[in-house]
Enzyme design. Sequence first.
Site, short mmCIF file in Angstrom:
data_model
loop_
_atom_site.label_atom_id
_atom_site.label_comp_id
_atom_site.label_asym_id
_atom_site.label_seq_id
_atom_site.Cartn_x
_atom_site.Cartn_y
_atom_site.Cartn_z
N ASP A 179 5.41 -9.93 -3.12
CA ASP A 179 5.50 -8.72 -3.94
C ASP A 179 4.53 -8.87 -5.11
O ASP A 179 4.48 -9.94 -5.74
CB ASP A 179 6.95 -8.60 -4.44
CG ASP A 179 7.20 -7.26 -5.11
OD1 ASP A 179 8.16 -6.60 -4.69
OD2 ASP A 179 6.46 -6.89 -6.05
N TYR A 232 3.05 10.10 -10.29
CA TYR A 232 2.22 9.42 -9.28
C TYR A 232 0.74 9.54 -9.64
O TYR A 232 0.02 8.54 -9.73
CB TYR A 232 2.49 10.02 -7.88
CG TYR A 232 1.49 9.57 -6.84
CD1 TYR A 232 1.46 8.25 -6.40
CD2 TYR A 232 0.56 10.47 -6.30
CE1 TYR A 232 0.53 7.83 -5.46
CE2 TYR A 232 -0.37 10.06 -5.36
CZ TYR A 232 -0.38 8.74 -4.93
OH TYR A 232 -1.32 8.32 -4.00
N ARG A 260 -6.24 22.05 2.49
CA ARG A 260 -6.48 20.64 2.15
C ARG A 260 -7.69 20.11 2.91
O ARG A 260 -8.06 20.62 3.96
CB ARG A 260 -5.26 19.77 2.53
CG ARG A 260 -4.00 20.08 1.73
CD ARG A 260 -4.13 19.58 0.30
NE ARG A 260 -2.94 19.85 -0.49
CZ ARG A 260 -2.71 20.99 -1.16
NH1 ARG A 260 -3.60 21.97 -1.14
NH2 ARG A 260 -1.62 21.13 -1.88
P1 NAD Z 1 1.52 2.85 2.67
O1 NAD Z 1 2.84 3.00 1.99
O2 NAD Z 1 1.47 3.02 4.15
O3 NAD Z 1 0.88 1.44 2.30
C1 NAD Z 1 1.12 0.78 1.07
C2 NAD Z 1 1.45 -0.67 1.39
O4 NAD Z 1 1.65 -1.38 0.17
C3 NAD Z 1 2.74 -0.83 2.21
O5 NAD Z 1 2.48 -1.70 3.30
C4 NAD Z 1 3.74 -1.44 1.22
O6 NAD Z 1 4.67 -2.30 1.88
C5 NAD Z 1 2.81 -2.19 0.28
N1 NAD Z 1 3.35 -2.35 -1.07
C6 NAD Z 1 3.79 -1.40 -1.92
N2 NAD Z 1 4.18 -1.95 -3.08
C7 NAD Z 1 4.00 -3.29 -2.97
C8 NAD Z 1 4.21 -4.40 -3.83
N3 NAD Z 1 4.74 -4.25 -5.05
N4 NAD Z 1 3.89 -5.63 -3.40
C9 NAD Z 1 3.37 -5.81 -2.16
N5 NAD Z 1 3.15 -4.82 -1.29
C10 NAD Z 1 3.45 -3.56 -1.69
O7 NAD Z 1 0.52 3.89 1.97
P2 NAD Z 1 -0.87 4.48 2.49
O8 NAD Z 1 -0.65 5.87 2.93
O9 NAD Z 1 -1.54 3.48 3.39
O10 NAD Z 1 -1.67 4.54 1.11
C11 NAD Z 1 -2.39 3.42 0.65
C12 NAD Z 1 -2.93 3.70 -0.74
O11 NAD Z 1 -3.74 4.87 -0.71
C13 NAD Z 1 -1.84 3.97 -1.79
O12 NAD Z 1 -2.23 3.33 -2.98
C14 NAD Z 1 -1.87 5.47 -1.97
O13 NAD Z 1 -1.49 5.85 -3.27
C15 NAD Z 1 -3.33 5.79 -1.71
N6 NAD Z 1 -3.56 7.14 -1.20
C16 NAD Z 1 -3.02 7.52 0.01
C17 NAD Z 1 -3.26 8.82 0.49
C18 NAD Z 1 -2.71 9.28 1.82
O14 NAD Z 1 -2.96 10.45 2.19
N7 NAD Z 1 -1.98 8.45 2.57
C19 NAD Z 1 -4.04 9.72 -0.27
C20 NAD Z 1 -4.55 9.29 -1.51
C21 NAD Z 1 -4.33 7.99 -1.95
N1 UDP Z 2 3.22 20.90 4.10
C1 UDP Z 2 3.97 21.86 4.76
N2 UDP Z 2 5.04 21.42 5.50
C2 UDP Z 2 5.41 20.11 5.57
C3 UDP Z 2 4.63 19.14 4.89
C4 UDP Z 2 3.54 19.58 4.16
O1 UDP Z 2 3.68 23.05 4.70
O2 UDP Z 2 6.42 19.80 6.22
C5 UDP Z 2 2.04 21.34 3.33
C6 UDP Z 2 2.08 20.91 1.87
O3 UDP Z 2 2.75 21.88 1.11
C7 UDP Z 2 0.59 20.82 1.53
C8 UDP Z 2 -0.05 20.42 2.86
O4 UDP Z 2 0.91 20.72 3.89
O5 UDP Z 2 0.11 22.09 1.17
C9 UDP Z 2 -0.41 18.94 2.93
O6 UDP Z 2 0.75 18.20 2.53
P1 UDP Z 2 0.85 16.64 2.66
O7 UDP Z 2 2.23 16.27 2.21
O8 UDP Z 2 0.45 16.23 4.04
O9 UDP Z 2 -0.24 16.07 1.68
P2 UDP Z 2 -0.51 16.33 0.12
O10 UDP Z 2 -1.53 17.44 0.06
O11 UDP Z 2 0.79 16.68 -0.52
O12 UDP Z 2 -1.07 15.03 -0.33
#
Ligand code: NAD
Ligand code: UDP
Length: 337
Positions: free
Chosen positions: A56, A146, A226
């Site tokens: 962690d 966030y 998006r």
């Molecule tokens: P995810 O939750 O799948 O991956 C995050 C990983 O970090 C997980 O495996 C979790 O177990 C680990 N983790 C969290 N807190 C921890 C801690 N304190 N110590 C050790 N491990 C820890 O998320 P994701 O969708 O792969 O996103 C990855 C990153 O990208 C995140 O920082 C998220 O904010 C950022 N991000 C994601 C998206 C998206 O659309 N998924 C968009 C923008 C930014």
């Molecule tokens: N959205 C939706 N129905 C769902 C989940 C998401 O209409 O069940 C919409 C949400 O309001 C946003 C877009 O889909 O406008 C993308 O949402 P997502 O949660 O995938 O990503 P975000 O843009 O919030 O990072």
Amino acid sequence: MAINNASHILIAGGAGYIGSQMNKALNNKGYRTIVVDNLSAGHREFARWGEFHRCDLGDVEGLRSVFAGYSISAVMHFCAFTYVGESVEDPQKYYINNVKNTINLLQVMREHGVKRFIFSSTAAIFGNPVEIPIAENHPKEPINPYGRSKLMIEQILEDYAGAYDLRYVALRYFNAAGADPDCDVGEWHDPETHLIPLVLDAALGARENIAIFGTDYDTPDGTCVRDYIHVADLAGAHVAALEHLGGGGQSDAFNLGNGKGFSVREIIDAARKVTGKDIPVVEKGRRAGDPAVLIADSARAMSVLNWKPAHADIEEIIATAWRWHQKLYREYKKSPF
Ligand code: NAD
Ligand code: UDP
């Protein structure tokens, strides 16, 4: 512990959705990797390449012992809590994990002389857009904890880079989507809130329908727009950022998207086409905090990092997600879907 002198990239959060794709991409390119993950949201099965340490980021001593065992040339940091709604209800949880624990990681990096850092930032740092597409210099006024937690880390990185021997790249993803084209890893969040996997649940019959959150936005069809970017293209941008820092490049931040927006209805229609399934829809009210349109201007990443998305076609993105989604139910969730 004996130090492994070969240079490694440490991937914090490498058992998650984007970090696991990153781990695969680095290993394919011949890098040695170490995944650090507490498995709070990640999956041990996804940390399939390199070495794995369950740790962690709140555990500074645990981090120190991982860092002591290797020569580490750079850290990629994917760990975070990522649910916007939860961040409003329990901001402390977000500030501790996304801010304090990131500071822990930076501290242990400093103690061990690790000077390159690549950070997973987000479009959420911009808040409600005042201009589309969104370039790097767009005002940064996040509207939830966030987004604020991610902006705070960008600001901390700027200060650290000014004061200490650290260079960093912050990559602001728009909507990460799709799965590994070979289907080795993919999206598996619990609970899942993202549109595409939920639409695919409806296509599979794992849920009755997909809810459209808001049909009265000021967009061509009334639903939110998006910019969906393939997870393998995000991994590619990290490799480019790593090479940028390795080549002496300056600390910087880049927006990552395809520069093209799709509405919720367009995503559902594309998923119907890709899956050949009927996808029932129910129209619901707006989800709190959703801006109408988010589209990236990624011109700087293209010019400075020489990055170019390779999977920009939305049907291809959804097709990779669909293949993965079926495997997820078959092999991991062991469910009839
Ligand atoms: P995810 O939750 O799948 O991956 C995050 C990983 O970090 C997980 O495996 C979790 O177990 C680990 N983790 C969290 N807190 C921890 C801690 N304190 N110590 C050790 N491990 C820890 O998320 P994701 O969708 O792969 O996103 C990855 C990153 O990208 C995140 O920082 C998220 O904010 C950022 N991000 C994601 C998206 C998206 O659309 N998924 C968009 C923008 C930014
Ligand atoms: N959205 C939706 N129905 C769902 C989940 C998401 O209409 O069940 C919409 C949400 O309001 C946003 C877009 O889909 O406008 C993308 O949402 P997502 O949660 O995938 O990503 P975000 O843009 O919030 O990072």
